[in-house]
Design a protein around this motif. Sequence first.
Motif, PDB file in Angstrom:
ATOM      1  N   LEU A 200       0.856  -1.185   0.000  1.00 56.92           N
ATOM      2  CA  LEU A 200       0.000   0.000   0.000  1.00 56.92           C
ATOM      3  C   LEU A 200       0.891   1.233   0.000  1.00 56.92           C
ATOM      4  CD1 LEU A 200      -2.853  -0.838   2.546  1.00 56.92           C
ATOM      5  CD2 LEU A 200      -3.099  -0.465   0.091  1.00 56.92           C
ATOM      6  N   GLN A 201       0.720   2.094  -1.010  1.00 52.55           N
ATOM      7  CA  GLN A 201       1.618   3.233  -1.168  1.00 52.55           C
ATOM      8  C   GLN A 201       0.813   4.530  -1.338  1.00 52.55           C
ATOM      9  OE1 GLN A 201       4.061   2.218  -4.562  1.00 52.55           O
ATOM     10  NE2 GLN A 201       5.080   0.537  -3.493  1.00 52.55           N
ATOM     11  N   PRO A 202       1.290   5.635  -0.732  1.00 51.28           N
ATOM     12  CA  PRO A 202       0.604   6.911  -0.907  1.00 51.28           C
ATOM     13  C   PRO A 202       0.816   7.503  -2.297  1.00 51.28           C
ATOM     14  CG  PRO A 202       2.564   7.193   0.433  1.00 51.28           C
ATOM     15  CD  PRO A 202       2.394   5.718   0.241  1.00 51.28           C
ATOM     16  N   VAL A 203       1.927   7.120  -2.953  1.00 53.26           N
ATOM     17  CA  VAL A 203       2.234   7.550  -4.315  1.00 53.26           C
ATOM     18  C   VAL A 203       2.687   6.315  -5.085  1.00 53.26           C
ATOM     19  CG1 VAL A 203       3.663   9.006  -5.778  1.00 53.26           C
ATOM     20  CG2 VAL A 203       2.948   9.837  -3.521  1.00 53.26           C
ATOM     21  N   PRO A 211      -3.273   2.300 -11.658  1.00 55.73           N
ATOM     22  CA  PRO A 211      -3.262   1.630 -10.355  1.00 55.73           C
ATOM     23  C   PRO A 211      -4.655   1.256  -9.865  1.00 55.73           C
ATOM     24  CG  PRO A 211      -3.228   3.976 -10.010  1.00 55.73           C
ATOM     25  CD  PRO A 211      -3.258   3.771 -11.512  1.00 55.73           C
ATOM     26  N   PHE A 212      -4.692   0.403  -8.851  1.00 51.30           N
ATOM     27  CA  PHE A 212      -5.898   0.188  -8.057  1.00 51.30           C
ATOM     28  C   PHE A 212      -5.864   1.183  -6.895  1.00 51.30           C
ATOM     29  CE2 PHE A 212      -5.429  -3.938 -10.126  1.00 51.30           C
ATOM     30  CZ  PHE A 212      -6.736  -4.212 -10.494  1.00 51.30           C
ATOM     31  N   THR A 213      -6.994   1.804  -6.643  1.00 52.14           N
ATOM     32  CA  THR A 213      -7.087   2.857  -5.634  1.00 52.14           C
ATOM     33  C   THR A 213      -7.938   2.396  -4.468  1.00 52.14           C
ATOM     34  OG1 THR A 213      -6.962   4.491  -7.412  1.00 52.14           O
ATOM     35  CG2 THR A 213      -7.690   5.287  -5.263  1.00 52.14           C
ATOM     36  N   THR A 214      -7.506   2.721  -3.254  1.00 51.41           N
ATOM     37  CA  THR A 214      -8.281   2.397  -2.059  1.00 51.41           C
ATOM     38  C   THR A 214      -8.202   3.567  -1.081  1.00 51.41           C
ATOM     39  OG1 THR A 214      -8.676   0.716  -0.377  1.00 51.41           O
ATOM     40  CG2 THR A 214      -6.379   1.240  -0.859  1.00 51.41           C
ATOM     41  N   CYS A 218      -8.440   5.317   8.931  1.00 56.80           N
ATOM     42  CA  CYS A 218      -7.739   5.903  10.067  1.00 56.80           C
ATOM     43  C   CYS A 218      -6.802   7.028   9.630  1.00 56.80           C
ATOM     44  CB  CYS A 218      -6.958   4.820  10.814  1.00 56.80           C
ATOM     45  SG  CYS A 218      -6.072   5.415  12.264  1.00 56.80           S
ATOM     46  N   LEU A 219      -6.079   6.787   8.534  1.00 55.70           N
ATOM     47  CA  LEU A 219      -5.164   7.817   8.043  1.00 55.70           C
ATOM     48  C   LEU A 219      -5.893   8.911   7.274  1.00 55.70           C
ATOM     49  CD1 LEU A 219      -2.204   5.615   6.704  1.00 55.70           C
ATOM     50  CD2 LEU A 219      -2.301   6.900   8.848  1.00 55.70           C
ATOM     51  N   ASP A 220      -7.177   8.663   6.939  1.00 55.55           N
ATOM     52  CA  ASP A 220      -7.945   9.618   6.135  1.00 55.55           C
ATOM     53  C   ASP A 220      -7.163   9.949   4.863  1.00 55.55           C
ATOM     54  OD1 ASP A 220      -9.969  11.315   5.347  1.00 55.55           O
ATOM     55  OD2 ASP A 220      -9.210  13.024   6.501  1.00 55.55           O
ATOM     56  N   GLN A 221      -6.794   8.891   4.129  1.00 62.25           N
ATOM     57  CA  GLN A 221      -5.859   9.075   3.023  1.00 62.25           C
ATOM     58  C   GLN A 221      -6.138   8.077   1.907  1.00 62.25           C
ATOM     59  OE1 GLN A 221      -1.806   8.558   4.303  1.00 62.25           O
ATOM     60  NE2 GLN A 221      -0.924   9.121   2.330  1.00 62.25           N
ATOM     61  N   THR A 222      -6.051   8.556   0.664  1.00 59.35           N
ATOM     62  CA  THR A 222      -6.113   7.677  -0.491  1.00 59.35           C
ATOM     63  C   THR A 222      -4.784   6.942  -0.630  1.00 59.35           C
ATOM     64  OG1 THR A 222      -7.666   9.108  -1.666  1.00 59.35           O
ATOM     65  CG2 THR A 222      -6.373   7.573  -2.999  1.00 59.35           C
ATOM     66  N   LEU A 223      -4.865   5.643  -0.864  1.00 57.75           N
ATOM     67  CA  LEU A 223      -3.674   4.826  -1.054  1.00 57.75           C
ATOM     68  C   LEU A 223      -3.833   4.019  -2.341  1.00 57.75           C
ATOM     69  CD1 LEU A 223      -3.123   3.483   2.589  1.00 57.75           C
ATOM     70  CD2 LEU A 223      -1.807   5.270   1.446  1.00 57.75           C
ATOM     71  N   PHE A 224      -2.705   3.479  -2.800  1.00 59.28           N
ATOM     72  CA  PHE A 224      -2.688   2.728  -4.050  1.00 59.28           C
ATOM     73  C   PHE A 224      -1.984   1.396  -3.836  1.00 59.28           C
ATOM     74  CE2 PHE A 224      -2.331   7.264  -4.824  1.00 59.28           C
ATOM     75  CZ  PHE A 224      -3.440   7.503  -5.620  1.00 59.28           C
ATOM     76  N   LEU A 225      -2.517   0.335  -4.455  1.00 59.21           N
ATOM     77  CA  LEU A 225      -1.767  -0.914  -4.516  1.00 59.21           C
ATOM     78  C   LEU A 225      -0.591  -0.705  -5.461  1.00 59.21           C
ATOM     79  CD1 LEU A 225      -4.588  -3.599  -4.769  1.00 59.21           C
ATOM     80  CD2 LEU A 225      -3.075  -3.188  -2.844  1.00 59.21           C
ATOM     81  N   ARG A 226       0.581  -1.152  -5.052  1.00 55.05           N
ATOM     82  CA  ARG A 226       1.775  -0.837  -5.828  1.00 55.05           C
ATOM     83  C   ARG A 226       1.709  -1.442  -7.222  1.00 55.05           C
ATOM     84  NH1 ARG A 226       5.944  -4.641  -2.447  1.00 55.05           N
ATOM     85  NH2 ARG A 226       5.369  -6.638  -3.377  1.00 55.05           N
ATOM     86  N   ILE A 227       2.271  -0.710  -8.169  1.00 56.50           N
ATOM     87  CA  ILE A 227       2.390  -1.219  -9.535  1.00 56.50           C
ATOM     88  C   ILE A 227       3.799  -1.747  -9.789  1.00 56.50           C
ATOM     89  CG2 ILE A 227       0.565   0.263 -10.437  1.00 56.50           C
ATOM     90  CD1 ILE A 227       2.707   2.136 -11.506  1.00 56.50           C
ATOM     91  N   ALA A 228       4.736  -1.403  -8.886  1.00 49.67           N
ATOM     92  CA  ALA A 228       6.120  -1.893  -8.983  1.00 49.67           C
ATOM     93  C   ALA A 228       6.800  -1.659  -7.642  1.00 49.67           C
ATOM     94  CB  ALA A 228       6.877  -1.172 -10.103  1.00 49.67           C
ATOM     95  N   THR A 229       7.899  -2.363  -7.430  1.00 46.01           N
ATOM     96  CA  THR A 229       8.668  -2.216  -6.182  1.00 46.01           C
ATOM     97  C   THR A 229       9.838  -1.247  -6.341  1.00 46.01           C
ATOM     98  OG1 THR A 229      10.029  -4.130  -6.776  1.00 46.01           O
ATOM     99  CG2 THR A 229       8.091  -4.543  -5.412  1.00 46.01           C
ATOM    100  N   GLU A 506     -15.845   3.657  -9.805  1.00 46.60           N
ATOM    101  CA  GLU A 506     -14.424   3.695  -9.439  1.00 46.60           C
ATOM    102  C   GLU A 506     -14.115   5.047  -8.796  1.00 46.60           C
ATOM    103  OE1 GLU A 506     -10.156   3.546 -11.779  1.00 46.60           O
ATOM    104  OE2 GLU A 506     -11.944   2.658 -12.669  1.00 46.60           O
ATOM    105  N   PRO A 507     -13.210   5.090  -7.781  1.00 43.14           N
ATOM    106  CA  PRO A 507     -12.836   6.367  -7.193  1.00 43.14           C
ATOM    107  C   PRO A 507     -12.278   7.310  -8.247  1.00 43.14           C
ATOM    108  CG  PRO A 507     -11.975   4.535  -5.911  1.00 43.14           C
ATOM    109  CD  PRO A 507     -12.529   3.963  -7.176  1.00 43.14           C
TER     110      PRO A 507
END
Length: 511
Positions: A200-203, A211-214, A218-229, A506-507
Amino acid sequence: MCPHESLNFDAGRLEKIEALSAGHHQIYPYSFDRTTSICEIKSRFADIGHEKSEESVAIAGRIYTVRNHGKTVFADLGDEQGRLQLYIKKNDVGEEQFSLFTQHLDRGDIIGVSGHLFRTKLGEITLWVDQLTLLTKSLCPLPEKFHGLKDTESRYRQRYVDLIMNEKARETFRVRSRIISLIRQFLGERGFLEFETPTLQPVYGGANARPFTTYHNCLDQTLFLRIATELYLKRLLVGGFEKIFEIGKNFRNEDIDTSHNPEFTAIEIYEAYRDYNDMMDLMEEFLSSLVNSIHGQDHVEFEGTTISFAGPWRRITMEGAVREYAGIDVLATSPEELKAFAIEHAVPEHEKAGSPREYLVLFFEFFAEKQLIQPTFVYDFPIENSPLAKRHRTRDGFTERFELFINGMEIANGFSELNDPIDQMNRLEAQDRKRQSGDLEAQMVDYDFINALGYGMPPTGGVGFGIDRVVMLLTNNTSIKEVILFPSMKTPVSCVTRNEDESPEEPAPPA
């Protein structure tokens, strides 16, 4: 029909469970003390004759076939690595156990048995059973056909049934497990360290992908499933680690086809003080070693074609590949002529290209990729589609980037890694402008990553490749779904449930 109506529980088997419970039979015991496996039995008792062995063995597994002959029964029992014939005689196991087997057990049930080995008149190693224990009563009947599920979609949706019935599928995933172990062994022996970075990454970044967006409450923040490491691993290079890798899941909101799955397993490898030439050498050494370890030879058969992994592998520039397979020297041709050539050959999305280097990429993908059957490194990519690769040391407008192609499929992607923080910032900001203009696959700007580069990252060579595609090649499977245990599938409409306050939309794309 969803959810409970989709269950495949058999009414007759439910009745048998009730009867067993009424008779105080233990239907789901906690363990069974087996002394060996079917594979070990066939090895140890390969020379067994018609007389029963003195040694008694205990094995466990699933019932696959039953052949009832009155007071005797033949059955096939299977465990993870093989099948063995059972000979069950009423006089030997007793009335109660024989009745249990003949009246209450079915194909698919899991049992434990003990007895002695012998060879039948037909020459088959068989266990003469003297003790029988029910371990698991199955509620769902196995497919009637001996070869298992014929419908491909059902095989993927119910992989557990596919694995029960299909030895080829089980072998594919055994090989997959071995491949991953060999990757770790190969890199570990060369001093590489394995790390884990955030999923889970903020950017998001490290590749051009949607990306997939979630959202994290608790953090009140949009996060993304990573597309690469990539971007997190490079932070580790800044931190002082010099030979690193990560094996992990990436997630890309993209189309599904025979070589793409939204959730896939990849590896990225980085070594300080190396460049893209060294990474090509590493990939050639690694894959050749892997093929020899799995197959005991330097070639594989794939779709009727022999693919040789013996070195040296072919290396060709992208410009040279287009010249060879499209018959045009892109960099010596005007944009107007390139456009006419693209229209003449119906090259997809040619209207998006403007410069010769943009046409170069389109023509390579359209004319050349599918021709690259034997392992081939294509190198020197235009800077426009390589925002994380270092500028070429001698060719203006190009980067030190390569891709490895085998059987017309991209297998690996490697760079001399960009470590100039100003250049990196400018390129990512250009990507971000594309993204905000509607390019759903363009990258965001990760300013913390750029800040990390500001502390200094050594010159580095890097390469990443999809493990799923390598498994496809080494197991002769033409679809990525055959090598992913639970591939992404569209949920049947009848099984979709949604709360009234849930939105199917979708978001909105991130700002």
